[in-house]
Design an enzyme around this catalytic site. Structure first.
Site, PDB file in Angstrom:
ATOM      1  N   ALA A   1       0.898  -0.815   0.168  1.00 31.53           N
ATOM      2  CA  ALA A   1      -0.283   0.051   0.065  1.00 31.53           C
ATOM      3  C   ALA A   1       0.870   1.357   0.245  1.00 31.53           C
ATOM      4  O   ALA A   1       1.694   1.038   0.542  1.00 31.53           O
ATOM      5  CB  ALA A   1      -0.856   0.190   1.562  1.00 31.53           C
TER       6      ALA A   1
ATOM      7  N   GLU B   1       4.329  -5.792   7.723  1.00 37.56           N
ATOM      8  CA  GLU B   1       3.718  -3.804   8.000  1.00 37.56           C
ATOM      9  C   GLU B   1       4.025  -3.983   9.386  1.00 37.56           C
ATOM     10  O   GLU B   1       3.766  -2.749  10.165  1.00 37.56           O
ATOM     11  CB  GLU B   1       2.243  -4.736   8.136  1.00 37.56           C
ATOM     12  CG  GLU B   1       1.859  -4.304   6.865  1.00 37.56           C
ATOM     13  CD  GLU B   1       1.476  -5.245   5.565  1.00 37.56           C
ATOM     14  OE1 GLU B   1       2.275  -7.197   6.345  1.00 37.56           O
ATOM     15  OE2 GLU B   1       0.873  -5.521   4.867  1.00 37.56           O
TER      16      GLU B   1
ATOM     17  N   GLU C   1      -0.846  -8.700  -0.456  1.00 39.74           N
ATOM     18  CA  GLU C   1      -2.059  -9.468  -0.439  1.00 39.74           C
ATOM     19  C   GLU C   1      -3.208  -9.127  -1.535  1.00 39.74           C
ATOM     20  O   GLU C   1      -4.037  -9.977  -1.546  1.00 39.74           O
ATOM     21  CB  GLU C   1      -2.638  -7.678   1.247  1.00 39.74           C
ATOM     22  CG  GLU C   1      -2.456  -8.778   2.134  1.00 39.74           C
ATOM     23  CD  GLU C   1      -2.981  -7.535   2.849  1.00 39.74           C
ATOM     24  OE1 GLU C   1      -2.310  -6.043   3.297  1.00 39.74           O
ATOM     25  OE2 GLU C   1      -2.929  -7.116   4.315  1.00 39.74           O
TER      26      GLU C   1
ATOM     27  N   GLY D   1       0.308  -4.359   1.231  1.00 42.21           N
ATOM     28  CA  GLY D   1      -0.892  -4.725   0.378  1.00 42.21           C
ATOM     29  C   GLY D   1      -0.703  -5.565  -0.964  1.00 42.21           C
ATOM     30  O   GLY D   1      -1.135  -6.228  -1.910  1.00 42.21           O
TER      31      GLY D   1
END
Ligand code: COA
Length: 260
Positions: A66, A135, A115, A112
């Protein structure tokens, strides 16, 4: 919709969706998430598209996570909304598509990015790929489904270790873990996806979408996967594809599936 962070290539029923922010290693900002949602919806509703391949532009990254610069100053409420909206718009959305989605991991798939690859129906990787959920090194946890999908794919113990250590694994380790199905040199990644796509396209699109639904049901709380399978199995008997598939077998010819 005009896309600024992604582009799409079509080749004989296979659509390749390419995340294109190479200077940011294809990090997922809000705009990219919205564009991906829109593009996946458009591809899903395009009858010509039988298989979707998701990859990153350039040779270095699938998606490096992300976009950290977008959420660094977020409050508790904003952080909660970031995860909720992202999961709804993209990650759960991709997992539940009727059209098969293959993640072609062509480099870093971190946070992300991993993910997103895990939300795809299955994953293949180039031999330079590196995967992890780092993370906790940023003081946060995976928020786009990583704490749920990583243990589903690699088992609880390995997921715990990867997430706690913020560790990054290479493509061969990811294959051993069951996180990716195949590893090839980067120059062969597109051809591998195309070959798998061709095999998928020989089969009934309706049956494939029902199979995706039934397999996903195994991982949904409060849903009886066996019951889902029974209903999906029965539903197939009412389709043109089923009639064509069984008739073609009995007539000793190749089935021509129309997808209805
Ligand atoms: N969010 C925002 N920007 C990112 C990013 C992310 N997740 N990952 C990489 N970038 C940006 C970098 O800030 C840099 O931008 P700049 O040139 O404007 O400074 C650019 O992409 C290139 O990255 P850089 O770090 O210089 O490349 P590298 O080869 O030295 O390192 C990584 C590659 C993947 C190891 C490193 O970029 C990294 O650790 N990224 C963050 C990974 C992460 O924690 N992801 C989880 C987020 S939840």
């Amino acid at each position: 919709m005009k896309y600024e962070n992604i582009f799409i290539e079509h080749e004989k029923g296979i659509a390749t969706l390419i995340i294109n922010r190479p200077t940011k290693l294809n990090a997922l900002n809000k705009a990219t998430i919205h564009e991906l949602h829109h593009a996946f919806y458009a591809l899903e509703t395009n009858a010509e598209v039988k298989v979707i391949v998701l990859t990153g532009s350039g040779e270095k990254a699938f998606v490096a996570g992300a976009d950290i610069s977008e959420f660094a100053n977020f409050s508790v409420e904003e952080g909660t909304q970031l995860a909720k909206q992202g999961q709804e718009l993209l990650f759960d959305f991709v997992e539940n598509l009727k059209t098969p989605v293959i993640a072609a991991i062509n480099g870093f798939a971190l946070g992300g990015g991993l993910e997103l690859a895990m939300a795809c129906h299955f994953r293949v990787a180039s031999d330079n790929a590196k995967m992890g959920l780092p993370e906790v090194s940023l003081g946060v946890i995976p928020g786009y489904g990583g704490t749920q999908r990583l243990p589903q794919l690699v088992g609880k113990g390995r997921a715990m270790e990867m997430i706690m250590t913020a560790g990054v694994i290479n493509a061969e380790e990811a294959k051993t873990y069951g996180l990716v199905n195949h590893v090839v040199p980067q120059t062969e990644l597109a051809a591998l996806c195309y070959g798998i796509g061709q095999k998928i396209m020989k089969n009934s699109p309706v049956a494939i979408s029902e199979a995706i639904k039934a397999i996903n049901a195994n991982f949904k709380d409060g849903v009886d996967g066996f019951e889902t399978e029974i209903k999906a199995f029965g539903k197939c008997f009412g389709t043109e594809d089923f009639r064509e598939g069984t008739t073609a077998f009995l007539e000793k010819r190749k089935a021509e599936f129309k997808g209805n």
